[in-house]
Scaffold this motif. Structure first.
Motif, PDB file in Angstrom:
ATOM      1  N   HIS A   1     -29.030 -24.642   8.942  1.00 18.71           N
ATOM      2  CA  HIS A   1     -28.377 -25.647   8.091  1.00 18.71           C
ATOM      3  C   HIS A   1     -29.175 -25.823   6.812  1.00 18.71           C
ATOM      4  O   HIS A   1     -30.326 -25.391   6.720  1.00 18.71           O
ATOM      5  CB  HIS A   1     -28.284 -26.979   8.837  1.00 18.71           C
TER       6      HIS A   1
ATOM      7  N   GLU B   1     -37.528 -20.669  17.387  1.00 17.62           N
ATOM      8  CA  GLU B   1     -37.444 -21.907  18.163  1.00 17.62           C
ATOM      9  C   GLU B   1     -36.181 -21.847  19.017  1.00 17.62           C
ATOM     10  O   GLU B   1     -35.090 -21.582  18.492  1.00 17.62           O
ATOM     11  CB  GLU B   1     -37.388 -23.128  17.243  1.00 17.62           C
TER      12      GLU B   1
ATOM     13  N   ARG C   1     -40.172 -38.875  18.223  1.00 20.89           N
ATOM     14  CA  ARG C   1     -41.003 -37.882  17.532  1.00 20.89           C
ATOM     15  C   ARG C   1     -42.006 -38.563  16.611  1.00 20.89           C
ATOM     16  O   ARG C   1     -43.065 -38.025  16.313  1.00 20.89           O
ATOM     17  CB  ARG C   1     -40.136 -36.948  16.687  1.00 20.89           C
TER      18      ARG C   1
END
Ligand code: GLC
Length: 554
Positions: A104, A254, A411
């Protein structure tokens, strides 16, 4: 070009730039700050750096929303500062890899701005769909960060797909022009001297034709139609053939929700398209698939993940080893104990640093930083955390309970500024106010203090990395887990010819009786690393809280 697989001998340090070190005093970490700390990273024993995104970005997802792939954000000092850091790293014999986020872009990227206006050739750069009859969305997929995966665009009068934040539209990788752009970006950075890429959510780039609906899932509905999608290998092969294989570079993909058998399709050493993968199974020992689906920590689950990846890749593919990065809370707070912060921090280091693969250390992990827990949810910066706090079970759970939930899973728990010293703002910035809160424990937990303490977590990491580098058995030895069933001890060995390494780790506070596995005589091994004393009783010992020992046999 010949691929020398240089990454197999290296230890990488991950820099999440905003919070690493502020060199120009504006409160935000930058490349000048990194330049000042290159010797620190080098002295730790790391000879590779992975930079989380440094590109221009509106910062909706802290840089993972890129508005220009061929530049460095002025926030970090621009291209000139980057060249200086790159040269500085290379002069010290260190490699540098970039984050490559091509699933993206940012909605501020020129491609998106033109695509939404149907300006050629950008019209089909993204995944656009008209509204369905009755005002329905194009399908029932969820985004990972912000509700449904579709956003209406008033300019184009169509929906666009965003698997992450609303302002992160997904690129249409089926369009050959988009793939040309990706290859152009790769060549641009490799020509500039960068040594490889960490490819962000790369298994998501090919979506199933027709974008079908998914069955019910509690979260990330749709994922089975875009994770490991139909043409992902074809596209990665194309990137390898036309760009990556022309350089002796290192690529890491990833890969959420990937098991070793599937990973081999991407990374087997015969004809894989990538060198290694960031798998998530080692991050699922206290949750179910995602950090927010919390479970009690299970050492068995963690060991199972370690074992599977070590055993199934052995001789076939290369592991990427990690216990922390910018997407997960701090590991001591999860798998260790804040009460035994230093002891468990060292034990966790020993638990992963002697496995086979290329280890990554996330900034602050090497000094045993722990989770940050804000008093108010408004202190969170992360788009995912904010969405989660405001929307998940907001009608049934109290604000306080949801805040506690975020303390455990956000996070942002691991994104606070690096703690360099006990001085103002932890020595991270000279500005009055850093861009983000600092963990209050910085007066005790910081680099300066640990430089002085011979038994600090930092010194332990230094020793462990030095041992790793010195002993060939750590790179090439075969792996055996000797106590698969134990819920408290993790005991693994590495063997290369007559050289052996035995690593003993306790994941609990209570004493556990450890007996050496058959064939290992502890009295004749050299104790290379430990977080307590070295006494033995018989061919074993009774563990202290979170004890670890690393024995070497020749
Ligand atoms: C990856 C990154 C994460 C980011 C997401 C979307 O998972 O590691 O930080 O938010 O992709 O780009």
């Amino acid at each position: 070009m010949e691929q020398t697989h240089w990454y197999k001998d290296r230890v990488f340090y991950q820099i999440w730039p905003r919070s690493f070190c502020d060199g120009n005093g504006d409160g935000v970490g930058d490349l000048l700050g990194v330049y000042e700390k290159l010797d620190y990273i080098h002295d730790l024993g790391c000879d590779g750096i992975w930079f989380s995104p440094l590109y221009p970005s509106p910062g909706v997802d802290c840089g993972y929303d890129i508005s220009n792939y061929l530049d460095i954000d002025s926030l970090y000092g621009g291209m000139e500062a980057f060249r200086k850091v790159l040269d500085g790293a290379h002069e010290r014999g260190m490699k540098v890899i970039m984050d490559l986020v091509v699933n993206h872009t940012s909605d501020e990227h020129e491609w998106f701005q033109k695509s939404r206006r149907r300006i050629e050739p950008y019209t089909d750069y993204y995944i656009w769909r008209p509204q369905r009859l009755g005002g329905k969305l194009p399908n029932n997929w969820d985004s990972v960060f912000e509700g449904k995966a579709w956003q209406w665009d008033e300019v184009r009068k169509e929906y666009y797909l965003h698997l992450f934040a609303i302002r992160q539209p997904d690129l249409n990788m089926d369009n050959p022009l988009v793939r040309q752009e990706v290859k152009r970006i790769m060549r641009f950075w490799l020509e500039l001297g960068v040594d490889g890429f960490r490819e962000d959510v790369i298994t998501f780039i090919s979506k199933r034709d027709g974008l079908p609906n998914d069955y019910f899932m509690p979260t990330v509905r749709g994922i089975k139609h875009y994770n490991h999608g139909p043409r992902v290998h074809q596209y990665l092969e194309e990137f390898k053939r036309d760009a990556l294989s022309r350089y002796d570079c290192f690529t890491i993909g990833e890969a959420p929700l990937v098991a070793p058998a599937k990973a081999l399709d991407y990374i087997n050493e015969k004809d894989g398209q990538l060198n290694t993968m960031i798998q998530f199974q080692c991050m699922n020992a206290d949750c179910f698939l995602v950090d927010y689906a919390v479970l009690p920590f299970s050492a068995r689950r963690l060991k199972r993940a370690f074992d599977q990846w070590q055993e199934k890749l052995q001789g076939k593919a290369w592991n990427m080893l990690y216990l922390e990065n910018h997407d997960h809370p701090r590991v001591i707070s999860r798998y260790g104990s804040e009460k035994y912060r230093a002891e468990s921090g060292k034990m966790l280091a020993a638990a992963y640093l002697f496995q086979q693969g290329t280890p990554f250390i996330y900034q602050g992990q090497e000094i045993g930083m722990v989770n940050w827990r804000p008093k108010h949810a408004s202190e969170y910066e992360d788009v995912q955390t904010r969405w989660h706090y405001e929307n998940w079970f907001a009608d049934v759970l109290s604000d306080e309970t949801r805040l506690k939930w975020c303390h455990r899973a956000s996070r942002d728990s691991a994104r606070t500024p690096m703690q360099w010293s006990a001085e103002k703002n932890a020595g991270f910035t000279t500005a009055d106010k850093p861009w983000f809160s600092i963990n209050e424990n910085y007066r005790e937990v910081n680099v300066a203090a640990q430089e002085k303490g011979p038994d600090s977590v930092l010194q332990f990491y230094r020793k462990a990395i030095a041992i790793r580098k010195r002993l060939r058995v750590v790179r090439d030895g075969t792996y055996v887990d000797h106590q698969k069933l134990s819920g408290s001890l993790f005991v693994y060995s590495r063997t290369l010819g007559s050289e052996r390494l035995l690593v003993v780790c306790s994941f609990v506070e209570r004493p556990v009786r450890f007996r050496a596995p058959r064939g290992f005589d502890l009295a004749h091994g050299e104790l290379l690393l430990k977080n307590y004393g070295s006494e033995l009783s018989g061919n074993g010992f009774t563990t202290k809280p979170y004890e670890c020992r690393v024995y070497h046999f020749t």
